[in-house]
Design a protein around this motif. Structure first.
Motif, PDB file in Angstrom:
ATOM      1  N   GLN A  70      42.974  39.562  34.069  1.00  0.00           N
ATOM      2  CA  GLN A  70      42.489  40.772  34.708  1.00  0.00           C
ATOM      3  C   GLN A  70      41.149  40.644  35.414  1.00  0.00           C
ATOM      4  OE1 GLN A  70      41.517  44.233  32.497  1.00  0.00           O
ATOM      5  NE2 GLN A  70      42.421  45.590  33.999  1.00  0.00           N
ATOM      6  N   THR A  71      40.179  39.958  34.833  1.00  0.00           N
ATOM      7  CA  THR A  71      38.881  39.939  35.478  1.00  0.00           C
ATOM      8  C   THR A  71      38.615  38.657  36.271  1.00  0.00           C
ATOM      9  OG1 THR A  71      37.979  39.405  33.334  1.00  0.00           O
ATOM     10  CG2 THR A  71      37.656  41.651  34.087  1.00  0.00           C
ATOM     11  N   ALA A  72      39.648  37.894  36.576  1.00  0.00           N
ATOM     12  CA  ALA A  72      39.458  36.693  37.381  1.00  0.00           C
ATOM     13  C   ALA A  72      38.870  37.061  38.743  1.00  0.00           C
ATOM     14  CB  ALA A  72      40.777  35.947  37.551  1.00  0.00           C
ATOM     15  N   LEU A  73      38.052  36.185  39.227  1.00  0.00           N
ATOM     16  CA  LEU A  73      37.358  36.418  40.493  1.00  0.00           C
ATOM     17  C   LEU A  73      38.316  36.791  41.625  1.00  0.00           C
ATOM     18  CD1 LEU A  73      34.518  36.361  41.650  1.00  0.00           C
ATOM     19  CD2 LEU A  73      34.737  33.892  41.933  1.00  0.00           C
ATOM     20  N   THR A  74      39.482  36.133  41.635  1.00  0.00           N
ATOM     21  CA  THR A  74      40.486  36.436  42.659  1.00  0.00           C
ATOM     22  C   THR A  74      40.875  37.920  42.637  1.00  0.00           C
ATOM     23  OG1 THR A  74      41.365  34.245  42.257  1.00  0.00           O
ATOM     24  CG2 THR A  74      42.710  35.705  43.596  1.00  0.00           C
ATOM     25  N   GLU A  75      40.997  38.451  41.414  1.00  0.00           N
ATOM     26  CA  GLU A  75      41.387  39.852  41.284  1.00  0.00           C
ATOM     27  C   GLU A  75      40.289  40.777  41.810  1.00  0.00           C
ATOM     28  OE1 GLU A  75      44.097  40.876  38.584  1.00  0.00           O
ATOM     29  OE2 GLU A  75      44.893  38.871  38.936  1.00  0.00           O
ATOM     30  N   CYS A  76      39.040  40.443  41.508  1.00  0.00           N
ATOM     31  CA  CYS A  76      37.917  41.234  42.030  1.00  0.00           C
ATOM     32  C   CYS A  76      38.015  41.284  43.546  1.00  0.00           C
ATOM     33  CB  CYS A  76      36.557  40.611  41.715  1.00  0.00           C
ATOM     34  SG  CYS A  76      36.312  39.984  40.055  1.00  0.00           S
ATOM     35  N   LEU A  77      38.200  40.107  44.124  1.00  0.00           N
ATOM     36  CA  LEU A  77      38.148  40.002  45.577  1.00  0.00           C
ATOM     37  C   LEU A  77      39.367  40.639  46.230  1.00  0.00           C
ATOM     38  CD1 LEU A  77      36.747  36.368  45.740  1.00  0.00           C
ATOM     39  CD2 LEU A  77      35.508  38.492  46.244  1.00  0.00           C
ATOM     40  N   THR A  78      40.483  40.697  45.493  1.00  0.00           N
ATOM     41  CA  THR A  78      41.676  41.334  46.040  1.00  0.00           C
ATOM     42  C   THR A  78      41.456  42.834  46.187  1.00  0.00           C
ATOM     43  OG1 THR A  78      43.065  39.633  45.043  1.00  0.00           O
ATOM     44  CG2 THR A  78      44.161  41.670  45.724  1.00  0.00           C
ATOM     45  N   CYS A  79      40.983  43.475  45.137  1.00  0.00           N
ATOM     46  CA  CYS A  79      40.750  44.924  45.208  1.00  0.00           C
ATOM     47  C   CYS A  79      39.566  45.257  46.116  1.00  0.00           C
ATOM     48  CB  CYS A  79      40.462  45.490  43.829  1.00  0.00           C
ATOM     49  SG  CYS A  79      41.961  45.826  42.887  1.00  0.00           S
TER      50      CYS A  79
END
Ligand code: HEC
Ligand code: HEC
Ligand code: HEC
Length: 125
Positions: A70-79
């Motif tokens: 859930q908190t992977a950097l990729t996820e941050c950048l996606t949202c």
């Protein structure tokens, strides 16, 4: 001669000052809105503590091989992707990049994107 009571009052004032250091007393930068209903934590928490979330997670991953999703950097950048005119997510070299809107404003420098891609689809280092 300062009395104890006065000294406590002064101390209390000093602490009140430092406790609110993470709040914005100046006009807030114009941060692009994230996708979806909410962040991985509430917005106020994220404003103040996103760096801790990210670095704890980094330590977990790099040192213990833990890869939570859930908190992977990729996820941050996606949202939090900001698109350019061609509808492509901008990178950290663009001042409109989500992470830069505040960092430029607050004069924060991060080295993360010298290894990690700053566009969402490939933030893996
Ligand atoms: C499911 C989509 C989603 C994910 C994943 C996500 N965010 Fe968010 N984020 C949001 C939303 C929605 C908000 C609140 C609305 C807004 O942007 O002001 C927000 C708010 C924030 C804020 C505060 C913005 C402000 O206006 O003060 C920060 C900082 C932030 N997120 C960083 C992160 C980081 C770092 C990660 C990864 C660890 C992350 N976000 C993951 C959707 C997401
Ligand atoms: C010297 C290169 C380097 C730098 C600089 C760097 N990282 Fe990483 N990071 C890595 C490597 C390597 C991994 C492990 C990737 C894996 O095994 O999947 C990683 C993993 C991560 C992860 C967990 C995996 C993921 O995709 O979410 C996060 C979160 C992360 N780093 C955040 C950061 C942040 C935030 C910074 C800046 C403060 C940063 N990194 C700077 C190399 C780097
Ligand atoms: C709401 C504004 C805001 C947004 C959006 C934001 N940051 Fe930050 N960030 C800050 C502030 C302010 C600091 C400095 C905090 C301090 O020094 O106590 C900071 C500090 C950091 C640090 C620690 C730097 C250091 O040297 O200690 C990292 C890592 C970081 N941010 C990563 C990110 C990433 C990655 C994103 C985008 C996913 C992002 N931030 C988006 C405001 C923001």
């Amino acid at each position: 001669m300062i009395k104890i009571g006065q000294m406590l009052a002064i101390l209390a004032l000093l602490f009140a000052g430092s406790a609110s250091a993470t709040e914005w007393k100046v006009p807030f930068p114009n941060v692009p809105k994230g996708e979806g209903e909410s962040c991985v934590r509430d917005t106020a928490f994220m404003r103040a503590n996103h760096m801790d979330l990210l670095s704890h997670q980094r330590d977990d991953t790099v040192h213990q091989g833990v890869r939570p999703k859930q908190t992977a950097l990729t996820e941050c950048l996606t949202c939090h992707a900001v698109k350019d005119e061609a509808a492509k997510p901008v990178t950290y070299s663009d001042p409109k990049h989500f992470c830069r809107t505040c960092h430029d404003y607050a004069a924060v420098t991060i080295d993360c994107f010298s290894c990690h891609n700053s566009a969402p689809e490939k933030a893996k280092p």
